[in-house]
Design an enzyme around this catalytic site. Structure first.
Site, short mmCIF file in Angstrom:
data_model
loop_
_atom_site.label_atom_id
_atom_site.label_comp_id
_atom_site.label_asym_id
_atom_site.label_seq_id
_atom_site.Cartn_x
_atom_site.Cartn_y
_atom_site.Cartn_z
N ILE A 1 -11.25 -10.69 -2.17
CA ILE A 1 -11.65 -10.35 -0.80
C ILE A 1 -10.74 -11.02 0.22
CG2 ILE A 1 -13.60 -10.27 0.82
CD1 ILE A 1 -13.98 -8.90 -2.01
N GLU A 2 -10.38 -12.26 -0.04
CA GLU A 2 -9.61 -13.05 0.92
C GLU A 2 -8.16 -12.56 1.06
OE1 GLU A 2 -10.26 -15.34 3.04
OE2 GLU A 2 -12.33 -15.80 2.59
N SER A 3 -7.51 -12.31 -0.06
CA SER A 3 -6.05 -12.10 -0.01
C SER A 3 -5.54 -11.06 -0.98
CB SER A 3 -5.35 -13.43 -0.32
OG SER A 3 -5.67 -13.84 -1.65
#
Length: 485
Positions: free
Chosen positions: A132-134
């Site tokens: 989700i983050e990167s």
């Protein structure tokens, strides 16, 4: 995933950088709000972790199954089921190519993340959070300047001892950033006693979640992620649903017509300690790795040289680590071709290149200095070692404190010009080596007509003669001669 010795060892990622200096890039921004920045927060006033809130220690014994089964076996966060989760699940599952590219990138790092989670007794679905983050891109940088696989802001990174200097940025380092991210999540869980709220705080900031909890309590409403989501910004409202969506797909990929590649339940890389400076290019050569693959495992290094110290580690696939040590023992040439130079006075990089006897393009590229910039006094430049220079490492204290400060060079100065009886814009423009259009723009003129006695503002290129210009003589006027930075 079987590893083969280079040159036959396949790359998992086809589009990694090919130059020694890792370049910051955007992660694949396919999902809405895909890059979620971690807000800068002050942790000094946070309460200590309540260890009683941690889940019990988990030990995975069945080594025969692949890594996906190991991740599924350690799930411990309650499932979330709502319209946002359904929407996110539909979005991700309809983009199987995106899922598989992200898995391909993450396959380098997942085993290490799962190992660290299990050591701490933390839920293993947190290993999917970089999805989700990167999109598992350790080079990713968000529009808010959060960096790395776990998307740390600069200030938050410093709070968790992630060093950020000229030579490296630990927010991108696989080992350091993972340790910091799990420390942060563990701390947040200790504060809130709820993994979903801990995740909300990771994205939104702990202070924001605390204020939302107080608001819910004052209204006599439940304190949980789903009940509080209406108080959250859209990005945070979708944050846990995104993780739940990915978890749903990883749990039952067959339900979404997705076939996940098998991931071996064994380490992809091992850390190798080093104490001497070494060029990134040389390190990759000794490890018999393509440069892009070396950078994918060691994305924290900002320059083409890795400075040596007792704490410096590079990550290499297991087989390549053995090759590295063997080849290093036989290496006869210099390990590093770079030295540092402390700038004594502020000047252009072109002047410094002449002074140091190097090509200006090389100095500008390796130090990432844009054109028309001045290098401030006290800055540290990376410069090629001369052929006859002693094979000496960059001093650790220099590497730790090295900084490069640049500023835009002043290329013009402003003057006020009083129009004479025979003057016209074309003649004034030719005299001061500027264009009529520029003069009109600077003075907001609608036509080329000027009147005698009228005062014009001009931006004159430095170095051009101004002997014949007429200056308005009122020293208190805003039109008096002045220099701009």
């Amino acid at each position: 995933m079987k590893r083969l010795r280079h040159p036959f060892r396949p790359l998992l990622l086809s589009a990694w950088i090919a130059f020694a200096i890792p370049q910051l890039c955007q992660a694949e921004n396919l999902a809405p709000d895909a890059l979620n920045s971690t807000p800068e927060t002050s942790l000094s006033s946070s309460p200590p972790i309540d260890s009683s809130l941690k889940i019990s220690s988990f030990s995975y014994e069945n080594k025969e199954l692949d890594l996906w089964e190991r991740i599924r076996a350690g799930y411990a966060i309650p499932d979330l089921d709502n319209k946002l989760v359904a929407g996110q699940t539909t979005w991700y599952s309809s983009r199987s190519d995106y899922i598989l590219r992200t898995v391909q990138r993450g396959s380098r790092y997942l085993y290490h993340v799962v190992e660290e989670l299990e050591k701490r007794g933390m839920p293993t679905e947190l290993a999917l959070l970089p999805f989700i983050e990167s999109a598992f891109n350790p080079q990713a940088i968000s529009t808010a300047k959060a960096s790395g696989m776990w998307q740390f802001m600069a200030a938050t990174g410093k709070d968790f001892n992630l060093k950020q200097n000229m030579f490296k940025d630990d927010r991108r380092g696989v080992l350091d950033s993972t340790d910091a991210a799990l420390n942060y999540l563990e701390r947040l869980y200790g504060m809130f006693g709820d993994w979903q709220l801990a995740l909300a705080a990771y994205n939104w900031g702990e202070g924001s979640v605390q204020r939302a909890i107080k608001k819910q309590q004052a209204a006599g409403l439940p304190v949980d992620y789903d009940s509080m989501s209406h108080l959250m910004p859209l990005e945070t409202r979708n944050y846990v649903p995104k993780l739940q969506a990915v978890k749903n797909i990883i749990t039952h990929p067959e339900q979404y017509n997705i076939t996940l590649p098998a991931l071996e339940n064994q380490p992809y890389f091992v850390p190798v300690e080093k104490t001497r400076d070494i060029d990134v290019r040389v390190a990759a050569q000794l490890a018999e790795l393509p440069l892009a693959e070396f950078n994918a495992l060691n994305p924290q290094f900002n320059r083409p040289v890795i400075t040596g110290s007792s704490n410096t580690k590079i990550l290499l696939p297991t087989e390549n680590a053995a090759l590295f040590k063997e080849n290093l023992s036989k290496w006869q040439g210099p390990l590093s071709s770079w030295a540092t130079y402390i700038v004594q006075k502020t000047e252009k990089i072109e002047a410094l290149a002449v002074k140091l006897g190097h090509k200006v393009e090389a100095l500008r590229d390796v130090n990432m200095i844009p054109a028309k910039m001045l290098v401030k006094a006290g800055s540290t430049l990376l410069v090629p070692k001369s052929a006859h220079a002693e094979d000496k490492d960059i001093a650790p204290e220099v590497a730790e404190k090295a900084q490069l400060v640049i500023e835009k060079a002043i290329t013009t100065r402003q003057i006020s010009y009083k129009v004479g009886k025979r003057d016209n814009l074309n003649g004034i423009a030719k005299r001061y080596h500027v264009s009529v259009a520029d003069i009109k723009s600077w003075n907001k003129l609608k036509s080329e007509q000027v009147a005698s006695g009228q005062t014009l503002q001009l931006e004159i290129p430095l170095g051009k003669s101004t002997a014949r210009h007429k200056v308005a003589h009122n020293s208190n006027s805003k039109h008096s001669k002045k220099r701009h930075g």
